[in-house]
Design a protein around this motif. Structure first.
Motif, PDB file in Angstrom:
ATOM      1  N   LYS A 135     -37.113   0.563 118.792  1.00  0.00           N
ATOM      2  CA  LYS A 135     -37.880   1.804 118.954  1.00  0.00           C
ATOM      3  C   LYS A 135     -38.805   1.755 120.178  1.00  0.00           C
ATOM      4  CE  LYS A 135     -37.563   4.534 116.053  1.00  0.00           C
ATOM      5  NZ  LYS A 135     -37.862   5.098 114.832  1.00  0.00           N
ATOM      6  N   GLU A 136     -38.538   0.841 121.096  1.00  0.00           N
ATOM      7  CA  GLU A 136     -39.395   0.682 122.276  1.00  0.00           C
ATOM      8  C   GLU A 136     -39.065   1.715 123.351  1.00  0.00           C
ATOM      9  OE1 GLU A 136     -41.355  -2.747 125.054  1.00  0.00           O
ATOM     10  OE2 GLU A 136     -39.830  -3.313 123.604  1.00  0.00           O
ATOM     11  N   LEU A 137     -40.117   2.256 123.948  1.00  0.00           N
ATOM     12  CA  LEU A 137     -40.014   3.212 125.045  1.00  0.00           C
ATOM     13  C   LEU A 137     -40.936   2.776 126.170  1.00  0.00           C
ATOM     14  CD1 LEU A 137     -40.382   6.499 122.950  1.00  0.00           C
ATOM     15  CD2 LEU A 137     -38.242   5.508 123.787  1.00  0.00           C
ATOM     16  N   PHE A 138     -40.658   3.254 127.376  1.00  0.00           N
ATOM     17  CA  PHE A 138     -41.520   3.021 128.527  1.00  0.00           C
ATOM     18  C   PHE A 138     -42.072   4.361 128.985  1.00  0.00           C
ATOM     19  CE2 PHE A 138     -37.932  -0.125 129.570  1.00  0.00           C
ATOM     20  CZ  PHE A 138     -38.439  -1.090 128.721  1.00  0.00           C
ATOM     21  N   ARG A 139     -43.395   4.472 129.096  1.00  0.00           N
ATOM     22  CA  ARG A 139     -44.018   5.703 129.592  1.00  0.00           C
ATOM     23  C   ARG A 139     -43.808   5.752 131.107  1.00  0.00           C
ATOM     24  NH1 ARG A 139     -48.960   5.452 127.389  1.00  0.00           N
ATOM     25  NH2 ARG A 139     -49.494   3.900 128.930  1.00  0.00           N
ATOM     26  N   ARG A 191     -43.908  14.595 130.466  1.00  0.00           N
ATOM     27  CA  ARG A 191     -43.857  13.236 131.038  1.00  0.00           C
ATOM     28  C   ARG A 191     -42.833  12.485 130.199  1.00  0.00           C
ATOM     29  NH1 ARG A 191     -47.046  10.383 134.201  1.00  0.00           N
ATOM     30  NH2 ARG A 191     -48.674  11.958 134.043  1.00  0.00           N
ATOM     31  N   TRP A 192     -41.778  12.026 130.844  1.00  0.00           N
ATOM     32  CA  TRP A 192     -40.681  11.379 130.124  1.00  0.00           C
ATOM     33  C   TRP A 192     -41.000   9.943 129.728  1.00  0.00           C
ATOM     34  CZ3 TRP A 192     -37.320  14.605 128.357  1.00  0.00           C
ATOM     35  CH2 TRP A 192     -36.992  15.755 129.074  1.00  0.00           C
ATOM     36  N   TYR A 193     -40.489   9.568 128.582  1.00  0.00           N
ATOM     37  CA  TYR A 193     -40.428   8.175 128.153  1.00  0.00           C
ATOM     38  C   TYR A 193     -38.987   7.719 128.356  1.00  0.00           C
ATOM     39  CZ  TYR A 193     -45.000   8.226 125.867  1.00  0.00           C
ATOM     40  OH  TYR A 193     -46.344   8.282 125.611  1.00  0.00           O
ATOM     41  N   TYR A 194     -38.812   6.508 128.854  1.00  0.00           N
ATOM     42  CA  TYR A 194     -37.475   5.955 129.058  1.00  0.00           C
ATOM     43  C   TYR A 194     -37.186   4.918 127.975  1.00  0.00           C
ATOM     44  CZ  TYR A 194     -36.949   7.816 133.822  1.00  0.00           C
ATOM     45  OH  TYR A 194     -36.805   8.629 134.916  1.00  0.00           O
ATOM     46  N   ARG A 195     -35.947   4.859 127.522  1.00  0.00           N
ATOM     47  CA  ARG A 195     -35.497   3.776 126.659  1.00  0.00           C
ATOM     48  C   ARG A 195     -35.123   2.609 127.569  1.00  0.00           C
ATOM     49  NH1 ARG A 195     -33.933   8.346 123.785  1.00  0.00           N
ATOM     50  NH2 ARG A 195     -34.564   8.269 121.598  1.00  0.00           N
ATOM     51  N   PRO A 196     -35.189   1.378 127.067  1.00  0.00           N
ATOM     52  CA  PRO A 196     -34.879   0.227 127.937  1.00  0.00           C
ATOM     53  C   PRO A 196     -33.543   0.343 128.656  1.00  0.00           C
ATOM     54  CG  PRO A 196     -35.884  -0.542 125.921  1.00  0.00           C
ATOM     55  CD  PRO A 196     -35.656   0.934 125.747  1.00  0.00           C
ATOM     56  N   GLU A 197     -32.518   0.846 127.982  1.00  0.00           N
ATOM     57  CA  GLU A 197     -31.201   0.942 128.627  1.00  0.00           C
ATOM     58  C   GLU A 197     -31.152   2.003 129.723  1.00  0.00           C
ATOM     59  OE1 GLU A 197     -31.170   2.872 124.551  1.00  0.00           O
ATOM     60  OE2 GLU A 197     -31.697   0.909 125.336  1.00  0.00           O
TER      61      GLU A 197
END
Length: 162
Positions: A80-84, A61-67
């Motif tokens: 260091k923020e990621l979106f599940r 399951r990928w985590y996305y970086r904001p960009e």
């Protein structure tokens, strides 16, 4: 004589090539990008299987970086923020570079030392629609700018509150 195709079999763990680090289902890992100029991708291992010939594949399951997400990086996103995400994929286990930890936002803000393998997540992300859950984030000052954990105890430029 016809060849009998080896069946796929679930496995409990995988040892990262060249290390003694063991990855198990539920671990969060750094995945090697095809372009070595890019940062490693972050993913959670959902399952593992072998094809019987020693090749191990992982469902992640990928985590996305904001960009990488619709809307891009915003002022309140931490470094260091990621979106599940809901984006699942099968990958060769050989692309796993190492393990990392994705903390809750609350736990991340309590860390005394943030290491290279520490990340945090406060949003779920629908990769197809670009929608976030929750669709709002807690705010901490009068100007209603969400908290960026990289900016510790700073005065808000807009409302001058700490």
């Amino acid at each position: 004589m016809a060849k009998i195709k080896q069946g796929k079999k679930d496995v409990d763990s995988y040892t990262i090539r060249g290390t003694n680090k063991v990855v198990r289902v539920g671990d969060t890992v750094l995945m090697r990008p095809s372009d070595t100029d890019n940062q490693p991708y972050v993913a959670r291992v959902e399952s593992m299987e072998t094809d019987g010939r020693g090749s191990v594949r992982v469902k992640v399951r990928w985590y996305y970086r904001p960009e990488e997400a619709k809307g891009g990086r915003r002022q309140f996103h931490g470094a260091k923020e990621l979106f599940r995400s809901d984006h699942l994929d099968m990958q060769s286990a050989h692309t796993i570079e190492g393990k990392c930890i994705v903390h809750s936002f609350k736990d991340y803000t309590k860390l005394n030392n943030v290491g290279a393998e520490d990340f945090f997540c406060r949003f779920d992300y629908n990769a197809a629609s670009g929608a976030f859950s929750p669709d709002r984030v807690a705010v901490y000052c009068k100007c209603e700018m969400p908290y960026n954990p990289d900016d510790l105890m700073v005065q808000c430029d807009a409302c001058k509150d700490w």
